[in-house]
Design a protein around this motif. Sequence first.
Motif, mmCIF file in Angstrom:
data_model
loop_
_atom_site.group_PDB
_atom_site.id
_atom_site.type_symbol
_atom_site.label_atom_id
_atom_site.label_comp_id
_atom_site.label_asym_id
_atom_site.label_seq_id
_atom_site.Cartn_x
_atom_site.Cartn_y
_atom_site.Cartn_z
ATOM 1 N N GLN A 20 0.832 -1.187 0.000
ATOM 2 C CA GLN A 20 0.000 0.000 0.000
ATOM 3 C C GLN A 20 0.865 1.233 0.000
ATOM 4 N N TYR A 78 -12.310 1.758 10.390
ATOM 5 C CA TYR A 78 -11.534 1.744 9.157
ATOM 6 C C TYR A 78 -12.137 0.847 8.080
ATOM 7 N N LYS A 79 -12.541 -0.369 8.471
ATOM 8 C CA LYS A 79 -13.045 -1.291 7.447
ATOM 9 C C LYS A 79 -14.314 -0.761 6.805
ATOM 10 N N LEU A 82 -13.692 2.248 4.445
ATOM 11 C CA LEU A 82 -13.245 1.862 3.104
ATOM 12 C C LEU A 82 -14.388 1.272 2.305
ATOM 13 N N ARG A 83 -15.240 0.494 2.991
ATOM 14 C CA ARG A 83 -16.364 -0.108 2.278
ATOM 15 C C ARG A 83 -17.314 0.963 1.765
ATOM 16 N N ARG A 86 -15.804 2.560 -1.221
ATOM 17 C CA ARG A 86 -15.802 1.706 -2.412
ATOM 18 C C ARG A 86 -17.154 1.666 -3.084
ATOM 19 N N ARG A 103 -2.467 4.445 7.267
ATOM 20 C CA ARG A 103 -3.916 4.310 7.173
ATOM 21 C C ARG A 103 -4.540 5.626 6.723
ATOM 22 N N GLU A 106 -3.983 6.030 3.082
ATOM 23 C CA GLU A 106 -4.812 5.122 2.296
ATOM 24 C C GLU A 106 -6.239 5.645 2.189
ATOM 25 N N ILE A 107 -6.774 6.120 3.320
ATOM 26 C CA ILE A 107 -8.141 6.639 3.293
ATOM 27 C C ILE A 107 -8.213 7.877 2.410
ATOM 28 N N TYR A 110 -8.239 6.756 -1.271
ATOM 29 C CA TYR A 110 -9.559 6.274 -1.674
ATOM 30 C C TYR A 110 -10.524 7.441 -1.849
ATOM 31 N N SER A 142 -17.202 7.654 8.596
ATOM 32 C CA SER A 142 -17.689 8.079 7.295
ATOM 33 C C SER A 142 -19.159 8.426 7.444
ATOM 34 N N THR B 78 -11.789 -6.086 -0.875
ATOM 35 C CA THR B 78 -10.905 -5.738 0.239
ATOM 36 C C THR B 78 -9.482 -6.205 0.001
#
Lengths: 159, 135
Positions: A20, A78-79, A82-83, A86, A103, A106-107, A110, A142, B78
Motif C-alpha cells: 500500500q 476503518y473497514k 473503506l467499504r 468503495r 492508514r 490510504e483513506i 480512496y 464516514s 478488500t
Amino acid sequence: MVIPSFSIDTFLSYKTYALQLRVLVSPDDEEGREGALFSCYAQRSTAMAPVKKAKKSTESINNRLALVMKSGKYTLGYKTVLRSLRNSKGKLVIIANNCPPLRKSEIEYYAMLGKVGVHHFNGNNVDLGTACGKYFRVCCLSIIDPGDSDIIKSIPGDH
Amino acid sequence: MVKFLKPGKAVILLNGRFAGRKAVIVRSFDDGTRDRPYGHCLVAGIAKYPKKVIRKDSAKKTAKKSRVKAFLKVVNYTHIMPTRYTLDVDLKDIVNLDSLHSRDKKVTACKETKARLEERFKTGKNRWFFTKLRF
C-alpha cells in the motif's frame, strides 16, 4: 515531510502494508509523488489556524457531528469507511489526528479516487469517539447521510 | 461519491499468490452474487512482468524479453488497492465468468489476455502498468 521516514524502515517487513505504501508514497515513482503531495497538502491545511478560531470551529464540528449521530447515517471504523468509499455511499470522511500515517494516506487516496471530502479532526481517536457520543475510540468515520446537519456543506470548505 | 471500481481501472492485488501484481478490472460485481455475498471483481493481471528492453538488444532478445504471463482471478474488493491509473484493453469478450470454471477454458482465456497485454506493452503505452511494483 514526515512520510519518507516511516516508509522505508518501519513497514518493509509487512508485505501488504509495504504494498500500500509503495502505491502511495514511493518517492521516485510518479504516483508516489502525488500521494506524498496529497498527504503533505492535507497536513498543512489544518496546522496554522489562530487559536480562538480553531476552538470555535471544533465546537461547531462537534455540534454538527452530534446532529449527524442523532439524525443521520454514519459508519465508524476503518473497514467500514473503506467499504463506504468503495460503494460510493460515503459523503464525508473524518479522520482522527493520531491515525497511523499509512492508514490516513490510504483513506485519503480512496477519498481522492471517489472525490469525497476528508476532514482531519482536531483531536485524537478518544476525542473523536467522545464527539460521536460513544464510549469507545473512533479513528475514522464516514458520514453516509447527514440527516438534518449541514456538515457536508460547511466542513470540507475549511479542509 | 464517484464509483471508481469500474472496468478498466488498474488495481494492485494485496493478498494471495499474486500479491503485489498489477491487474485491470474486467468486470465488477458491486453487490456480490449468491455464491459470493460481497463486492468482488474479475481481474486480469500480470503474473510475470516483461523484462526491461534496451536498445542494444537484438530482435530475438527483444521478443523474448517482452513476454508477459497473465492471470485471471476473481478477487474480493478488500484484497485490492485501486490506483488512479486505467488500462483500456478490451478483455470483455475473452474473459468472462464461465471461462474460469474449467481448466482448459481458463488456459485459453489466459493465452488470449497474454497476447493482448503483450501487444499493448509493445506499443509503449501504459508504461506504469507493465513495470513491477518495487516493495
